[in-house]
Design an enzyme around this catalytic site. Structure first.
Site, PDB file in Angstrom:
ATOM      1  N   PHE A  12     -58.926   2.039 -17.305  1.00  0.00           N
ATOM      2  CA  PHE A  12     -57.942   1.784 -16.552  1.00  0.00           C
ATOM      3  C   PHE A  12     -56.755   1.513 -17.285  1.00  0.00           C
ATOM      4  N   LEU A  82     -59.372  -1.989 -26.617  1.00  0.00           N
ATOM      5  CA  LEU A  82     -59.701  -2.055 -25.043  1.00  0.00           C
ATOM      6  C   LEU A  82     -60.963  -1.926 -24.618  1.00  0.00           C
ATOM      7  N   ALA A  83     -61.928  -1.442 -25.311  1.00  0.00           N
ATOM      8  CA  ALA A  83     -63.278  -0.968 -24.611  1.00  0.00           C
ATOM      9  C   ALA A  83     -63.913  -1.997 -24.457  1.00  0.00           C
ATOM     10  N   ALA A  84     -64.575  -2.059 -23.294  1.00  0.00           N
ATOM     11  CA  ALA A  84     -65.308  -3.321 -22.875  1.00  0.00           C
ATOM     12  C   ALA A  84     -65.965  -2.900 -21.389  1.00  0.00           C
ATOM     13  N   SER A  86     -66.215  -4.407 -18.054  1.00  0.00           N
ATOM     14  CA  SER A  86     -65.057  -5.226 -17.500  1.00  0.00           C
ATOM     15  C   SER A  86     -65.151  -5.786 -16.226  1.00  0.00           C
ATOM     16  N   THR A 134     -58.911 -11.421 -21.844  1.00  0.00           N
ATOM     17  CA  THR A 134     -58.419 -11.838 -20.536  1.00  0.00           C
ATOM     18  C   THR A 134     -58.156 -13.296 -20.443  1.00  0.00           C
ATOM     19  N   ASP A 135     -57.585 -13.779 -19.364  1.00  0.00           N
ATOM     20  CA  ASP A 135     -57.417 -15.013 -19.056  1.00  0.00           C
ATOM     21  C   ASP A 135     -58.764 -15.838 -18.705  1.00  0.00           C
ATOM     22  N   GLU A 136     -59.764 -14.737 -18.128  1.00  0.00           N
ATOM     23  CA  GLU A 136     -60.777 -15.649 -17.880  1.00  0.00           C
ATOM     24  C   GLU A 136     -61.629 -16.472 -18.717  1.00  0.00           C
ATOM     25  N   TYR A 177     -69.360 -12.111 -18.010  1.00  0.00           N
ATOM     26  CA  TYR A 177     -68.306 -11.254 -18.612  1.00  0.00           C
ATOM     27  C   TYR A 177     -67.245 -12.218 -19.497  1.00  0.00           C
ATOM     28  N   LYS A 181     -66.465 -11.906 -23.512  1.00  0.00           N
ATOM     29  CA  LYS A 181     -65.039 -11.837 -24.037  1.00  0.00           C
ATOM     30  C   LYS A 181     -64.588 -13.097 -24.934  1.00  0.00           C
ATOM     31  N   GLY A 310     -70.410 -18.300  -9.122  1.00  0.00           N
ATOM     32  CA  GLY A 310     -69.937 -19.005 -10.184  1.00  0.00           C
ATOM     33  C   GLY A 310     -68.244 -18.482  -9.886  1.00  0.00           C
TER      34      GLY A 310
HETATM   35  P1  NAD Z   1     -62.136  -0.291 -17.599  1.00  0.00           P
HETATM   36  O1  NAD Z   1     -63.700  -0.897 -17.199  1.00  0.00           O
HETATM   37  O2  NAD Z   1     -61.258   0.458 -16.674  1.00  0.00           O
HETATM   38  O3  NAD Z   1     -62.249   0.664 -19.084  1.00  0.00           O
HETATM   39  C1  NAD Z   1     -63.247   0.277 -19.979  1.00  0.00           C
HETATM   40  C2  NAD Z   1     -63.337   1.523 -20.956  1.00  0.00           C
HETATM   41  O4  NAD Z   1     -63.966   1.050 -21.975  1.00  0.00           O
HETATM   42  C3  NAD Z   1     -63.781   2.709 -20.294  1.00  0.00           C
HETATM   43  O5  NAD Z   1     -63.177   3.875 -20.374  1.00  0.00           O
HETATM   44  C4  NAD Z   1     -65.432   2.813 -20.713  1.00  0.00           C
HETATM   45  O6  NAD Z   1     -66.026   4.047 -20.983  1.00  0.00           O
HETATM   46  C5  NAD Z   1     -65.022   2.321 -22.241  1.00  0.00           C
HETATM   47  N1  NAD Z   1     -66.274   1.532 -22.703  1.00  0.00           N
HETATM   48  C6  NAD Z   1     -67.129   0.693 -22.355  1.00  0.00           C
HETATM   49  N2  NAD Z   1     -67.970   0.489 -23.074  1.00  0.00           N
HETATM   50  C7  NAD Z   1     -67.691   1.141 -24.370  1.00  0.00           C
HETATM   51  C8  NAD Z   1     -68.291   1.476 -25.619  1.00  0.00           C
HETATM   52  N3  NAD Z   1     -69.710   0.825 -25.955  1.00  0.00           N
HETATM   53  N4  NAD Z   1     -68.006   2.267 -26.564  1.00  0.00           N
HETATM   54  C9  NAD Z   1     -66.785   2.803 -26.318  1.00  0.00           C
HETATM   55  N5  NAD Z   1     -66.025   2.844 -25.009  1.00  0.00           N
HETATM   56  C10 NAD Z   1     -66.750   2.065 -24.059  1.00  0.00           C
HETATM   57  O7  NAD Z   1     -61.675  -1.941 -18.360  1.00  0.00           O
HETATM   58  P2  NAD Z   1     -59.861  -2.155 -18.044  1.00  0.00           P
HETATM   59  O8  NAD Z   1     -59.767  -2.855 -16.709  1.00  0.00           O
HETATM   60  O9  NAD Z   1     -59.146  -0.988 -18.455  1.00  0.00           O
HETATM   61  O10 NAD Z   1     -59.932  -3.256 -19.017  1.00  0.00           O
HETATM   62  C11 NAD Z   1     -59.774  -2.909 -20.575  1.00  0.00           C
HETATM   63  C12 NAD Z   1     -59.905  -4.236 -21.430  1.00  0.00           C
HETATM   64  O11 NAD Z   1     -58.727  -5.207 -20.930  1.00  0.00           O
HETATM   65  C13 NAD Z   1     -61.067  -4.836 -21.514  1.00  0.00           C
HETATM   66  O12 NAD Z   1     -61.319  -5.389 -22.694  1.00  0.00           O
HETATM   67  C14 NAD Z   1     -60.847  -5.902 -20.677  1.00  0.00           C
HETATM   68  O13 NAD Z   1     -61.584  -7.066 -20.683  1.00  0.00           O
HETATM   69  C15 NAD Z   1     -59.322  -6.297 -20.688  1.00  0.00           C
HETATM   70  N6  NAD Z   1     -58.592  -6.970 -19.323  1.00  0.00           N
HETATM   71  C16 NAD Z   1     -58.674  -6.393 -18.054  1.00  0.00           C
HETATM   72  C17 NAD Z   1     -58.128  -6.812 -17.153  1.00  0.00           C
HETATM   73  C18 NAD Z   1     -58.007  -6.148 -15.746  1.00  0.00           C
HETATM   74  O14 NAD Z   1     -57.431  -6.829 -14.947  1.00  0.00           O
HETATM   75  N7  NAD Z   1     -58.663  -4.949 -15.897  1.00  0.00           N
HETATM   76  C19 NAD Z   1     -57.225  -7.951 -17.447  1.00  0.00           C
HETATM   77  C20 NAD Z   1     -57.032  -8.532 -18.618  1.00  0.00           C
HETATM   78  C21 NAD Z   1     -57.909  -8.199 -19.681  1.00  0.00           C
HETATM   79  O1  DAU Z   2     -58.449 -12.086 -14.907  1.00  0.00           O
HETATM   80  C1  DAU Z   2     -58.468 -10.995 -15.372  1.00  0.00           C
HETATM   81  C2  DAU Z   2     -59.610 -10.076 -15.052  1.00  0.00           C
HETATM   82  O2  DAU Z   2     -59.390  -9.377 -13.865  1.00  0.00           O
HETATM   83  C3  DAU Z   2     -60.198  -8.926 -15.897  1.00  0.00           C
HETATM   84  O3  DAU Z   2     -60.388  -9.839 -17.340  1.00  0.00           O
HETATM   85  C4  DAU Z   2     -61.146  -8.367 -15.361  1.00  0.00           C
HETATM   86  O4  DAU Z   2     -61.763  -7.263 -16.278  1.00  0.00           O
HETATM   87  C5  DAU Z   2     -61.098  -7.782 -13.946  1.00  0.00           C
HETATM   88  O5  DAU Z   2     -61.993  -7.267 -13.512  1.00  0.00           O
HETATM   89  C6  DAU Z   2     -60.301  -8.986 -13.361  1.00  0.00           C
HETATM   90  O6  DAU Z   2     -61.546  -9.741 -12.857  1.00  0.00           O
HETATM   91  P1  DAU Z   2     -61.596 -10.243 -11.272  1.00  0.00           P
HETATM   92  O7  DAU Z   2     -62.945 -10.785 -11.277  1.00  0.00           O
HETATM   93  O8  DAU Z   2     -60.411 -11.273 -11.028  1.00  0.00           O
HETATM   94  O9  DAU Z   2     -61.159  -9.002 -10.505  1.00  0.00           O
HETATM   95  P2  DAU Z   2     -61.896  -8.154  -9.129  1.00  0.00           P
HETATM   96  O10 DAU Z   2     -61.115  -7.066  -8.657  1.00  0.00           O
HETATM   97  O11 DAU Z   2     -63.198  -7.861  -9.188  1.00  0.00           O
HETATM   98  O12 DAU Z   2     -61.734  -9.465  -7.901  1.00  0.00           O
HETATM   99  C7  DAU Z   2     -60.547  -9.926  -7.712  1.00  0.00           C
HETATM  100  C8  DAU Z   2     -60.550 -11.246  -6.737  1.00  0.00           C
HETATM  101  O13 DAU Z   2     -61.177 -10.630  -5.448  1.00  0.00           O
HETATM  102  C9  DAU Z   2     -62.065 -12.032  -7.145  1.00  0.00           C
HETATM  103  O14 DAU Z   2     -61.569 -13.328  -6.627  1.00  0.00           O
HETATM  104  C10 DAU Z   2     -63.058 -11.655  -6.457  1.00  0.00           C
HETATM  105  C11 DAU Z   2     -62.505 -11.095  -5.262  1.00  0.00           C
HETATM  106  N1  DAU Z   2     -63.271  -9.902  -4.576  1.00  0.00           N
HETATM  107  C12 DAU Z   2     -63.339  -8.914  -5.256  1.00  0.00           C
HETATM  108  C13 DAU Z   2     -64.247  -7.932  -4.825  1.00  0.00           C
HETATM  109  C14 DAU Z   2     -64.406  -6.477  -5.896  1.00  0.00           C
HETATM  110  C15 DAU Z   2     -63.527  -9.920  -3.198  1.00  0.00           C
HETATM  111  O15 DAU Z   2     -63.339 -10.925  -2.585  1.00  0.00           O
HETATM  112  N2  DAU Z   2     -64.356  -8.980  -2.687  1.00  0.00           N
HETATM  113  C16 DAU Z   2     -64.575  -7.722  -3.519  1.00  0.00           C
HETATM  114  O16 DAU Z   2     -65.081  -6.588  -2.815  1.00  0.00           O
END
Ligand code: NAD
Ligand code: DAU
Length: 371
Positions: A12, A82-84, A86, A134-136, A177, A181, A310
């Site tokens: 993403f 960024l790979a993770a 997530s 991440t902020d988590e 998770y 991180k 949790g």
């Molecule tokens: P995502 O799950 O959409 O994408 C992760 C990508 O990493 C995928 O393309 C996957 O194929 C690749 N990947 C996974 N394991 C791998 C491996 N072993 N080797 C190589 N590639 C691998 O994740 P995202 O939401 O785009 O998040 C990207 C980064 O940003 C992560 O590190 C995540 O912790 C961080 N982040 C995400 C958010 C969010 O809201 N999505 C917020 C803050 C930080």
């Molecule tokens: O804060 C940054 C993080 O945000 C990133 O590090 C993570 O990679 C990313 O996945 C995201 O984590 P969250 O757990 O906050 O995102 P998620 O979209 O899974 O959930 C957002 C909120 O919605 C959370 O409080 C859980 C709730 N939720 C989520 C899903 C999937 C629901 O209530 N129902 C659902 O089906």
């Protein structure tokens, strides 16, 4: 000429970062390394895949030998990592995969960068290892302000508390998770403190926008509303997240990669807190309106389900340092961002249907093999 290795570029956020760098810096060579797990989808990068400054490599960040060979072959100057794994819910079911990719994978990448850069005459000069976190990792905050508090912002009712995550907030991760991180962040800082590697770490809040895998709240709910399926709200829907449009995150990454201080940390967030249930109502209203459904049509899909184990109550990022030091601010207002996002998912149903059916993986397995 710089050669930058971006890991996780088929995911993403990674796909937005790759697109930004490929287009904005034709003088750079961008290597996108991705294992193409369930979350990796090269269709996210169709519009730039034939650009001359772009190369895709299918590999696992845990595969140290392959990564080191690639770094030497391509003479990598910078890494944006960024790979993770997530998704928090997946980490609750399968913590080992998270420890492997997020901790061991990051360590393998750090060690490969160290071996490559230390073998060069200039060593770490002009190099940078940028780790996206991440902020988590900071844990969870309390809800101390009632809804409707005049101090709150006009759209979401937030902020919902007086405390914010700052760069100095001690780490206190709760989910597998966030624990993985946090561990990877510590390894990155350890490589600076021990070997002098020029590292940088950023911690961002929840991203939303196009190309997000529909296991995450916003794309999952948009797709379920479109298909008339239940919307599973965890617990009472009272949990609070701070939402940022993904292109604003990508712009911050660009700025920090080029101008951020070595060994420093920056928090990135939208000052845009929403209780899940209020956000869900905005999504329902937007999807119904754009689909031409009567007002309130899909509200009945809301289904309260067992809470996430949790489940962190509130995340809220203070990104003042980034604004003060580098002048970054989110460009997109939340209402505008949500409108744009919902439209994108509704107009790209083929992308969504390919992802939910798993067809996107079959197509790329033929091209790159299923290693
Ligand atoms: P995502 O799950 O959409 O994408 C992760 C990508 O990493 C995928 O393309 C996957 O194929 C690749 N990947 C996974 N394991 C791998 C491996 N072993 N080797 C190589 N590639 C691998 O994740 P995202 O939401 O785009 O998040 C990207 C980064 O940003 C992560 O590190 C995540 O912790 C961080 N982040 C995400 C958010 C969010 O809201 N999505 C917020 C803050 C930080
Ligand atoms: O804060 C940054 C993080 O945000 C990133 O590090 C993570 O990679 C990313 O996945 C995201 O984590 P969250 O757990 O906050 O995102 P998620 O979209 O899974 O959930 C957002 C909120 O919605 C959370 O409080 C859980 C709730 N939720 C989520 C899903 C999937 C629901 O209530 N129902 C659902 O089906």
């Amino acid at each position: 000429m710089k050669t930058i290795l971006i890991t996780g570029g088929a995911g993403f956020i990674g796909s937005h970062v790759v697109r930004l760098f490929v287009r904005k810096y034709p003088e750079y060579r961008i290597i996108n390394l991705d294992k193409l797990t369930y979350a990796g989808n090269l269709a996210n990068l169709k519009d730039i895949e034939n650009e001359p400054n772009y190369r895709f490599v299918k590999a696992d960040i845990c595969d140290f030998d392959t990564i080191l060979a690639l770094m030497k072959e391509e003479k990598i100057d910078g890494v944006i990592h960024l790979a993770a794994e997530s998704h928090v819910d997946r980490s609750i079911k399968d913590p080992f995969t998270f420890a492997m990719t997020n901790v061991i994978g990051t360590l393998s990448l750090l060690q490969a960068a160290k071996c490559h850069w230390e073998s060069l005459p200039e060593k770490y000069e002009g190099k940078r290892f940028y780790h996206i976190s991440t902020d988590e990792v900071y844990g969870a905050l309390q809800l101390t302000r009632p809804e409707g508090d005049p101090a709150g912002n006009e759209c979401g009712g937030g902020p919902f508390g007086d405390e914010f995550f700052k760069e100095s907030t001690p780490y206190n991760p709760h989910s597998p998770y966030s624990a993985s991180k946090a561990s990877s962040d510590h390894f990155v800082r350890a490589f600076h403190d021990t070997y002098g590697m020029p590292t940088i770490v950023t911690n961002c809040s929840n991203n939303y926008g196009p190309y997000q895998f529909p296991e995450k709240l916003i794309p999952l709910f948009i797709n379920n509303i479109r298909r008339g399926k239940p919307l599973p709200v965890y617990g009472k829907g009272e949990n609070v997240r701070d939402w940022l449009y993904v292109e604003d995150h990508a712009r911050a990454i660009d700025l920090i990669f080029h101008k951020g201080k070595t060994a420093d940390t920056y928090n990135i967030g939208g000052f845009n807190e929403w209780k899940n249930i209020d956000l869900i109502k905005v999504i329902i209203e937007t999807v119904d309106r754009l689909l031409g459904n009567p007002k309130g049509h899909s509200l009945g899909l809301i289904t309260y389900v067992t809470d996430r184990a949790g489940h962190d109550l509130r995340y809220a990022i203070d990104s003042t340092k980034l604004k003060k030091e580098l002048g970054w601010e989110p460009q997109l207002q939340f209402r505008e961002g949500i409108e744009k996002t919902v439209k994108w998912y509704l107009e790209n149903q083929e992308w969504m249907d390919n992802v939910t059916s798993g067809d996107y993986q079959k197509y790329y397995e033929n091209m790159y093999g299923n290693r």
